[in-house]
Design a protein around this motif. Structure first.
Motif, PDB file in Angstrom:
ATOM      1  N   LEU A   1      -5.427  -4.891   2.059  1.00  0.00           N
ATOM      2  CA  LEU A   1      -5.269  -3.484   1.765  1.00  0.00           C
ATOM      3  C   LEU A   1      -6.654  -2.960   1.415  1.00  0.00           C
ATOM      4  O   LEU A   1      -7.331  -3.528   0.563  1.00  0.00           O
TER       5      LEU A   1
ATOM      6  N   LYS B   1      -8.622   0.428   0.188  1.00  0.00           N
ATOM      7  CA  LYS B   1      -8.446   1.766  -0.390  1.00  0.00           C
ATOM      8  C   LYS B   1      -9.544   2.699   0.102  1.00  0.00           C
ATOM      9  O   LYS B   1     -10.696   2.296   0.252  1.00  0.00           O
TER      10      LYS B   1
ATOM     11  N   TYR C   1      -5.066   2.501   2.709  1.00  0.00           N
ATOM     12  CA  TYR C   1      -4.407   3.048   1.524  1.00  0.00           C
ATOM     13  C   TYR C   1      -5.183   4.264   1.033  1.00  0.00           C
ATOM     14  O   TYR C   1      -6.380   4.169   0.750  1.00  0.00           O
TER      15      TYR C   1
ATOM     16  N   ILE D   1       0.155   3.949   1.210  1.00  0.00           N
ATOM     17  CA  ILE D   1      -0.237   3.318   2.464  1.00  0.00           C
ATOM     18  C   ILE D   1      -0.026   4.311   3.607  1.00  0.00           C
ATOM     19  O   ILE D   1       1.086   4.794   3.822  1.00  0.00           O
TER      20      ILE D   1
END
Length: 154
Positions: A5, A7, A53, A62
């Motif tokens: 993930l 960001k 994200y 997401i």
């Protein structure tokens, strides 16, 4: 293949920006946290899948998926005195910061909100649901990736 993930703040760079780039590919640069840097440098590999994200925005969550298409290399912004990511201590011989290239794969019809993710009892290992976890890059285990993907792709 591993799962991650990453960001980002969509008013600076979001899933739409990646989707609209030439070849839908962009360096994931500007990471200035040592643990996140270490993930990029040492563990993120070609072909890994990445949740994009969106953070620090109205609808945090997401937004889509990218794929790593180039493994870690020195982040050029660390050498540019005009960049906000310039690092006076970084040299070509001893770079401090790294980036990878990611390619757009999918934008979800709607963002899977953090609030919903936190309410999913089967999501327990992801850093997002842990108190005080603020990394910009984090691993996602395969089972949690599948669960999150099923929810986001609805």
């Amino acid at each position: 293949m591993a799962y991650w993930l990453f960001k980002t703040e969509p008013d600076t760079f979001g899933i739409e920006d990646l989707k609209n780039r030439p070849a839908q590919t962009e360096p994931w640069d500007g990471v200035r946290n040592y643990q996140a840097r270490n993930f990029l440098r040492d563990q993120v590999k070609l072909g890994d899948h990445v949740f994009i994200y969106h953070s620090s925005c109205k609808l945090v969550g997401i937004a889509g998926i990218a794929e790593v298409v180039k493994e870690a290399y020195p982040d050029p912004s660390q050498f540019n005195p005009e960049s906000k990511y310039y690092d006076v201590k970084a040299t070509a011989e001893k770079p401090r910061w790294f980036c990878v290239d990611v390619k757009f794969k999918q934008q979800f019809k709607q963002v899977l909100p953090l609030k919903s993710i936190k309410q999913m009892p089967e999501i327990q290992h992801l850093g997002l649901v842990k108190k005080g976890h603020r990394l910009s890059i984090m691993p996602v285990d395969k089972d949690e990736w599948s669960i999150l993907y099923q929810q986001a792709a609805k």
